[in-house]
Motif scaffolding. Structure first.
Motif, PDB file in Angstrom:
ATOM      1  N   PRO A 136      43.255  38.977  16.907  1.00  0.00           N
ATOM      2  CA  PRO A 136      43.574  39.502  18.239  1.00  0.00           C
ATOM      3  C   PRO A 136      43.149  38.529  19.343  1.00  0.00           C
ATOM      4  O   PRO A 136      42.544  37.488  19.079  1.00  0.00           O
ATOM      5  CB  PRO A 136      42.717  40.770  18.308  1.00  0.00           C
ATOM      6  N   ILE A 137      43.478  38.883  20.578  1.00  0.00           N
ATOM      7  CA  ILE A 137      42.962  38.203  21.764  1.00  0.00           C
ATOM      8  C   ILE A 137      42.175  39.236  22.558  1.00  0.00           C
ATOM      9  O   ILE A 137      42.579  40.402  22.634  1.00  0.00           O
ATOM     10  CB  ILE A 137      44.116  37.610  22.597  1.00  0.00           C
ATOM     11  N   VAL A 138      41.054  38.821  23.106  1.00  0.00           N
ATOM     12  CA  VAL A 138      40.245  39.704  23.946  1.00  0.00           C
ATOM     13  C   VAL A 138      40.219  39.113  25.350  1.00  0.00           C
ATOM     14  O   VAL A 138      39.901  37.934  25.528  1.00  0.00           O
ATOM     15  CB  VAL A 138      38.813  39.836  23.382  1.00  0.00           C
ATOM     16  N   VAL A 147      47.365  42.944  39.140  1.00  0.00           N
ATOM     17  CA  VAL A 147      48.373  43.712  38.420  1.00  0.00           C
ATOM     18  C   VAL A 147      48.832  42.892  37.220  1.00  0.00           C
ATOM     19  O   VAL A 147      49.352  41.787  37.368  1.00  0.00           O
ATOM     20  CB  VAL A 147      49.575  44.056  39.316  1.00  0.00           C
ATOM     21  N   PHE A 148      48.583  43.443  36.052  1.00  0.00           N
ATOM     22  CA  PHE A 148      48.942  42.812  34.786  1.00  0.00           C
ATOM     23  C   PHE A 148      50.273  43.387  34.338  1.00  0.00           C
ATOM     24  O   PHE A 148      50.476  44.596  34.371  1.00  0.00           O
ATOM     25  CB  PHE A 148      47.840  43.132  33.763  1.00  0.00           C
ATOM     26  N   GLN A 149      51.183  42.512  33.950  1.00  0.00           N
ATOM     27  CA  GLN A 149      52.488  42.945  33.432  1.00  0.00           C
ATOM     28  C   GLN A 149      52.433  42.854  31.920  1.00  0.00           C
ATOM     29  O   GLN A 149      52.109  41.792  31.367  1.00  0.00           O
ATOM     30  CB  GLN A 149      53.585  42.007  33.897  1.00  0.00           C
ATOM     31  N   GLY A 182      52.049  38.823  31.933  1.00  0.00           N
ATOM     32  CA  GLY A 182      51.828  37.951  33.086  1.00  0.00           C
ATOM     33  C   GLY A 182      50.966  38.672  34.105  1.00  0.00           C
ATOM     34  O   GLY A 182      50.563  39.820  33.902  1.00  0.00           O
ATOM     35  N   VAL A 183      50.681  37.979  35.187  1.00  0.00           N
ATOM     36  CA  VAL A 183      49.848  38.537  36.255  1.00  0.00           C
ATOM     37  C   VAL A 183      50.568  38.307  37.581  1.00  0.00           C
ATOM     38  O   VAL A 183      50.971  37.176  37.896  1.00  0.00           O
ATOM     39  CB  VAL A 183      48.454  37.864  36.284  1.00  0.00           C
ATOM     40  N   LEU A 184      50.764  39.384  38.369  1.00  0.00           N
ATOM     41  CA  LEU A 184      51.413  39.252  39.676  1.00  0.00           C
ATOM     42  C   LEU A 184      50.489  38.529  40.657  1.00  0.00           C
ATOM     43  O   LEU A 184      49.272  38.509  40.483  1.00  0.00           O
ATOM     44  CB  LEU A 184      51.768  40.633  40.239  1.00  0.00           C
ATOM     45  N   GLN A 197      38.261  35.915  44.681  1.00  0.00           N
ATOM     46  CA  GLN A 197      38.598  35.325  43.386  1.00  0.00           C
ATOM     47  C   GLN A 197      38.728  36.392  42.327  1.00  0.00           C
ATOM     48  O   GLN A 197      38.024  37.403  42.354  1.00  0.00           O
ATOM     49  CB  GLN A 197      37.468  34.392  42.915  1.00  0.00           C
ATOM     50  N   ARG A 198      39.588  36.089  41.369  1.00  0.00           N
ATOM     51  CA  ARG A 198      39.581  36.841  40.109  1.00  0.00           C
ATOM     52  C   ARG A 198      39.355  35.842  38.998  1.00  0.00           C
ATOM     53  O   ARG A 198      39.955  34.756  39.008  1.00  0.00           O
ATOM     54  CB  ARG A 198      40.910  37.553  39.887  1.00  0.00           C
ATOM     55  N   ILE A 199      38.490  36.199  38.060  1.00  0.00           N
ATOM     56  CA  ILE A 199      38.251  35.362  36.884  1.00  0.00           C
ATOM     57  C   ILE A 199      38.699  36.146  35.661  1.00  0.00           C
ATOM     58  O   ILE A 199      38.404  37.341  35.547  1.00  0.00           O
ATOM     59  CB  ILE A 199      36.747  35.030  36.725  1.00  0.00           C
ATOM     60  N   ASN A 200      39.434  35.512  34.784  1.00  0.00           N
ATOM     61  CA  ASN A 200      39.825  36.137  33.524  1.00  0.00           C
ATOM     62  C   ASN A 200      39.381  35.254  32.374  1.00  0.00           C
ATOM     63  O   ASN A 200      39.643  34.045  32.369  1.00  0.00           O
ATOM     64  CB  ASN A 200      41.347  36.350  33.470  1.00  0.00           C
ATOM     65  N   LEU A 201      38.686  35.859  31.419  1.00  0.00           N
ATOM     66  CA  LEU A 201      38.308  35.160  30.191  1.00  0.00           C
ATOM     67  C   LEU A 201      39.248  35.624  29.089  1.00  0.00           C
ATOM     68  O   LEU A 201      39.430  36.835  28.921  1.00  0.00           O
ATOM     69  CB  LEU A 201      36.881  35.539  29.772  1.00  0.00           C
ATOM     70  N   PHE A 203      39.524  35.274  25.002  1.00  0.00           N
ATOM     71  CA  PHE A 203      38.886  34.806  23.771  1.00  0.00           C
ATOM     72  C   PHE A 203      39.924  34.756  22.665  1.00  0.00           C
ATOM     73  O   PHE A 203      40.649  35.726  22.449  1.00  0.00           O
ATOM     74  CB  PHE A 203      37.777  35.766  23.363  1.00  0.00           C
ATOM     75  N   ARG A 204      39.969  33.633  21.979  1.00  0.00           N
ATOM     76  CA  ARG A 204      40.934  33.475  20.901  1.00  0.00           C
ATOM     77  C   ARG A 204      40.286  32.842  19.683  1.00  0.00           C
ATOM     78  O   ARG A 204      39.303  32.124  19.804  1.00  0.00           O
ATOM     79  CB  ARG A 204      42.075  32.519  21.320  1.00  0.00           C
ATOM     80  N   LYS A 205      40.900  33.103  18.538  1.00  0.00           N
ATOM     81  CA  LYS A 205      40.619  32.307  17.343  1.00  0.00           C
ATOM     82  C   LYS A 205      41.792  31.358  17.282  1.00  0.00           C
ATOM     83  O   LYS A 205      42.896  31.725  16.893  1.00  0.00           O
ATOM     84  CB  LYS A 205      40.543  33.222  16.114  1.00  0.00           C
TER      85      LYS A 205
HETATM   86  C1  MD6 Z   1      45.019  37.011  32.984  1.00  0.00           C
HETATM   87  N1  MD6 Z   1      45.801  36.812  30.785  1.00  0.00           N
HETATM   88  O1  MD6 Z   1      44.739  38.188  32.780  1.00  0.00           O
HETATM   89  C2  MD6 Z   1      45.926  36.279  32.047  1.00  0.00           C
HETATM   90  N2  MD6 Z   1      46.838  36.456  27.433  1.00  0.00           N
HETATM   91  O2  MD6 Z   1      44.606  36.382  33.947  1.00  0.00           O
HETATM   92  C3  MD6 Z   1      46.556  36.415  29.748  1.00  0.00           C
HETATM   93  O3  MD6 Z   1      47.422  35.578  29.833  1.00  0.00           O
HETATM   94  C4  MD6 Z   1      46.288  37.039  28.474  1.00  0.00           C
HETATM   95  O4  MD6 Z   1      44.954  38.771  29.395  1.00  0.00           O
HETATM   96  C5  MD6 Z   1      46.653  36.993  26.231  1.00  0.00           C
HETATM   97  C6  MD6 Z   1      45.901  38.112  26.035  1.00  0.00           C
HETATM   98  C7  MD6 Z   1      45.321  38.714  27.084  1.00  0.00           C
HETATM   99  C8  MD6 Z   1      45.510  38.182  28.345  1.00  0.00           C
END
Ligand code: MD6
Ligand code: FE
Length: 207
Positions: A136-138, A147-149, A182-184, A197-201, A203-205
């Protein structure tokens, strides 16, 4: 018992509201330290556009983009050094979040750190540069809301829109692993923890 408000976004995708809130201040302090060694920068896409989001990485490998394409690399192209190590707090958060969504044993080797200023956006994409799509991705959101699409498996599938706020964590994998998202463009009030600011982490394998 699950103390967090969860919202199911798909068969394999779960939003855990506020899951990272208790450690948000420590995460932000660690991000500052990481960014001193591996500064945030705006990368160029293979198509020649400069991304509006600034990024850096920590972990064994880091996501990067240039005219040649997207890939994970062990060294930071800006400094020539290895990416900063992933703090134990990050690994534990990612692993605990994955576990809470039914993905036991998640051990990320890469953490992409995206920084959005007002107006920055992320166009619809799939995350497909990783070796193993069974992992998965976290995703952890800090600071200003966005706003997350959340789309489908083809670019023109309809998108759900979800507001991601400070401390929210999204875990996705399984049947949802390759969904477009995506993100608007970022707008709205500044956040006390990060300012404008917005920060997004994420996590991937990766390898
Ligand atoms: C973001 N996130 O939230 C961009 N990708 O800024 C991503 O592109 C993303 O949130 C894969 C899995 C979760 C995510
Ligand atoms: Fe993504």
């Amino acid at each position: 018992m699950n103390l967090f408000q969860s919202e199911r976004l798909g068969a394999g995708a779960l939003l855990q509201r506020g899951f990272a809130s208790p450690i948000a201040a420590e995460l932000l302090a660690d991000i500052d330290t990481i960014a001193q060694a591996a500064p945030f920068r705006h990368m160029v896409t293979p198509g020649g556009f400069t991304m509006s989001v600034a990024l850096t990485n920590c972990g064994d490998c880091g996501w990067s983009s240039d005219r040649q394409g997207y890939r994970y690399r062990d060294d930071d192209p800006l400094t020539g050094q290895r990416w900063p190590a992933m703090p134990a707090l990050f690994r534990e958060l990612a692993s605990n979040a994955a576990q809470s969504a039914g993905y036991a044993g998640f051990e990320p080797d890469a953490c992409l750190i995206n920084r959005y200023a007002p107006g920055a956006r992320m166009s619809l994409h799939q995350d497909r540069d990783e070796a193993d799509f069974t992992q998965p991705i976290v995703s952890v959101s800090l600071g200003m809301s966005a706003v997350f699409q959340f789309g489908g498996l083809s670019r023109n599938s309809p998108c759900a829109k979800v507001l991601l706020e400070h401390g929210d964590v999204v875990i996705w994998g399984g049947a949802d692993r390759l969904r477009y998202h995506g993100v608007l463009a970022l707008k709205g009030p500044a956040h006390p923890a990060t300012g404008e600011q917005r920060i997004n982490l994420t996590f991937r394998k990766a390898q």
